[in-house]
Design a protein around this motif. Structure first.
Motif, short mmCIF file in Angstrom:
data_model
loop_
_atom_site.label_atom_id
_atom_site.label_comp_id
_atom_site.label_asym_id
_atom_site.label_seq_id
_atom_site.Cartn_x
_atom_site.Cartn_y
_atom_site.Cartn_z
N GLU A 176 0.84 -1.21 0.00
CA GLU A 176 0.00 0.00 0.00
C GLU A 176 0.87 1.27 0.00
OE1 GLU A 176 -3.79 1.16 2.54
OE2 GLU A 176 -3.35 -1.00 2.61
N LEU A 177 1.97 1.19 0.78
CA LEU A 177 2.91 2.32 0.83
C LEU A 177 3.51 2.54 -0.55
CD1 LEU A 177 4.70 4.38 2.33
CD2 LEU A 177 6.29 2.54 2.84
N HIS A 178 3.93 1.43 -1.18
CA HIS A 178 4.55 1.53 -2.49
C HIS A 178 3.59 2.18 -3.49
CE1 HIS A 178 7.01 0.48 -5.90
NE2 HIS A 178 5.94 -0.03 -6.47
N SER A 179 2.34 1.72 -3.47
CA SER A 179 1.40 2.26 -4.46
C SER A 179 1.09 3.74 -4.19
CB SER A 179 0.16 1.36 -4.55
OG SER A 179 -0.96 2.01 -4.11
N ALA A 180 1.01 4.12 -2.91
CA ALA A 180 0.75 5.53 -2.57
C ALA A 180 1.93 6.41 -3.00
CB ALA A 180 0.50 5.68 -1.08
N LEU A 181 3.15 5.90 -2.76
CA LEU A 181 4.35 6.67 -3.13
C LEU A 181 4.42 6.85 -4.65
CD1 LEU A 181 7.31 5.29 -0.97
CD2 LEU A 181 6.52 7.64 -1.11
N THR A 182 4.20 5.74 -5.36
CA THR A 182 4.29 5.81 -6.83
C THR A 182 3.27 6.80 -7.37
OG1 THR A 182 4.67 3.46 -6.60
CG2 THR A 182 4.57 4.26 -8.83
#
Ligand code: ATP
Length: 505
Positions: A439-445
């Motif tokens: 979830e963190l990765h997708s929010a950052l991207t």
């Protein structure tokens, strides 16, 4: 005196043995070896490996006036020092004497200076040691050194005819880290215990010398609670990085003995050195003077300070010179960062250079109007945009990316994480501990891609300015912020901005 007497007796014995016809060669060799061990400093150190070096005595006349900024730290220290200055008043009110002051904060912010100034202010003997000097693999050695340190403090006070001593222990976290967490923990625990015993034993009736412990640490969180509980280091004083006014003060102090040219603007330098410690600023003033000396000047000009800021931030110029293709790519990359910075934060770029220094091929120095300690979502997004602008500029002008942007991505993601964990992303308030990695990765991207598109729009609208700035950079290796603004049609050239002579790396 006794040395001469001993020498005389030894000479007499040797003559007597010679007269008896005894072969003296082995004895002479042994004596020579003994003399060598006692006289060569390194060997002498080996022969007394339980003793350890402690710096004592005069503190070089450092007073609180020689320390720039740190007004609240100074105030708190002065309050604490009243315990030494006016013991009768303290006793009459039944106040428990203070035993330790712990100074915490980043390196180079003046903790050692404050301890020296405290010794000067109270007329105390000053003894300094570093936490690492107490760490040994042999059990008992560290504890013995702690005992020695306090004994020497009293001895120094007696010798200097003083009634108080300040023991300063730098890097105390090395000596006073949490007990039971260290590999050689037996020795380690004994050393801290001894320090606690010494601190508890202070101010007993037999003490004619009052000893105050001042310690410094960059990592107070690592300290054993027994050290920080009231009654030991019961004053914990924060010594922070200087703000803009304090930087100005420190620069004034470190340029007192230097001939400055009329164009030097210390306010401006203070503004452009956010994040510098006192030690950085001292080094900056020194490097500026060295720059003037190298240029054969009699006074130090603003340009020397500007050059010195780069040197202190990025390190010495490297001889390595990239190929002309690479240099152009670096110029376009840096011009990209600078242009987006100017569009998002007008008049914020101080300079751009494409001189290789330290690990960088070039860099943009920004000078915010004010020191910033809080950031809004918009500011964090601007940081991300500025970080991505180098890569986008390469793509727009050269048709592809390079490895030069890897570090920029790190910075962009770091700002992105801050945005998310400050509850300013579409995820709302989330915890770093429980947010799933995916979830963190997708929010950052999502954040980074959105910003990247906006950066592409900004740079596409200024592509001519971008190329002009890069051409000028390739020619001169350096561009002032005002020159960049003029070239890109963002603002008229500010005549006051100092231009630094380009030097070839
Ligand atoms: P460390 O944590 O690395 O031991 P420190 O906080 O003890 O560092 P000092 O040793 O006191 O820092 O400072 C190093 C040098 O930096 C000083 O000798 C002085 O030249 C300069 N300096 C640091 N802070 C100040 C200040 N507030 N005013 C003037 N000079 C300063």
């Amino acid at each position: 005196m006794w040395k001469w007497a001993a020498g005389g007796v030894a000479g007499g014995v040797l003559l007597f043995l010679l007269a008896q016809g005894i072969d003296l060669l082995p004895i002479v060799l042994m004596l020579a070896l003994l003399a060598l061990v006692l006289n060569v400093p390194a060997l002498r150190g080996m022969s007394r490996h339980f003793a350890h070096p402690v710096k004592t005595g005069a503190v070089g006349g450092i007073s609180f006036q020689d320390i720039g900024g740190q007004s609240s730290a100074k105030k708190e220290i002065l309050e604490a020092l009243d315990f030494i200055q006016d013991p009768d008043a303290v006793q009459s009110l039944g106040i428990r004497p203070l035993k330790g002051i712990l100074l915490t904060g980043p390196p180079g912010t003046g903790k050692t200076l404050l301890a020296k100034a405290a010794a000067q202010y109270t007329g105390s003997a000053f003894i300094a040691a570093a936490g690492s000097e107490f760490i040994e693999m042999y059990a008992g050695v560290g504890a013995q050194r702690v005992r020695d340190l306090f004994a020497r403090a009293r001895e120094a006070a007696h010798q200097q005819d003083r009634t108080s001593a300040i023991v300063f222990i730098d890097e105390i976290e090395v000596l006073g880290g949490k007990r039971g967490q260290n590999h050689g923990h037996l020795e380690y625990d004994q050393t801290i215990n001894q320090l606690l015993v010494e601190m508890d034993g202070l101010r007993s009736a037999r003490d004619d010398v009052k000893v105050l412990v001042m310690a410094a640490s960059n990592r107070a969180d690592l300290l054993d609670e027994a050290l920080t509980r009231p009654g030991r280091f019961d004053r914990i004083i924060r010594v922070d990085l200087p703000d803009r006014d304090a930087r100005r003060e420190i620069l004034t102090l470190h340029t007192r003995n230097k001939p400055l040219a009329p164009d030097v603007d210390l306010d401006r330098i203070a503004r452009e050195t956010f994040g510098f410690s006192g030690a950085h600023l001292e080094s900056l003033a020194n490097e500026a003077a060295i720059g003037a000396l190298r240029a054969g000047e009699r006074t130090i000009a603003q340009a020397h300070f500007v050059e010195a800021v780069d040197k202190v931030i990025m390190g010495e110029k490297l001889d390595r010179r990239p190929s002309s293709d690479e240099l152009r790519r670096v110029a376009l990359h840096e011009a990209g960062h600078a242009l987006v910075a100017e569009v998002l934060r007008p008049a914020s770029v101080a300079s751009i250079t494409i001189t290789s220094r330290g690990g960088a091929l070039g860099y943009v120095r920004q000078a915010p109007d004010d020191d910033r300690y809080l950031h809004t979502a918009q500011e964090l997004e601007s940081d991300i945009a500025i970080a991505l602008a180098g890569m986008v500029s390469e793509e727009l002008t050269l048709g592809g990316r390079s490895t030069g942007a890897a570090q920029d991505f790190e910075q962009a993601f770091q700002r992105g994480r801050l945005l998310i964990f400050s509850g300013m992303s579409p995820l709302g308030v989330v915890s770093e501990q429980t947010l799933p990695e995916a979830e963190l990765h997708s929010a950052l991207t999502q954040i980074v891609r959105g910003v990247e598109e906006r950066v592409r729009d900004v740079l596409s609208a200024h592509v001519d300015g971008l190329r002009l700035a890069a051409d000028r950079l390739v020619e001169s290796e350096r561009l002032g912020g005002a020159e960049l603004r003029a070239l890109c049609g963002l603002a008229p050239l500010d005549a006051q901005e100092p231009q630094v002579e380009a030097t070839t790396a």
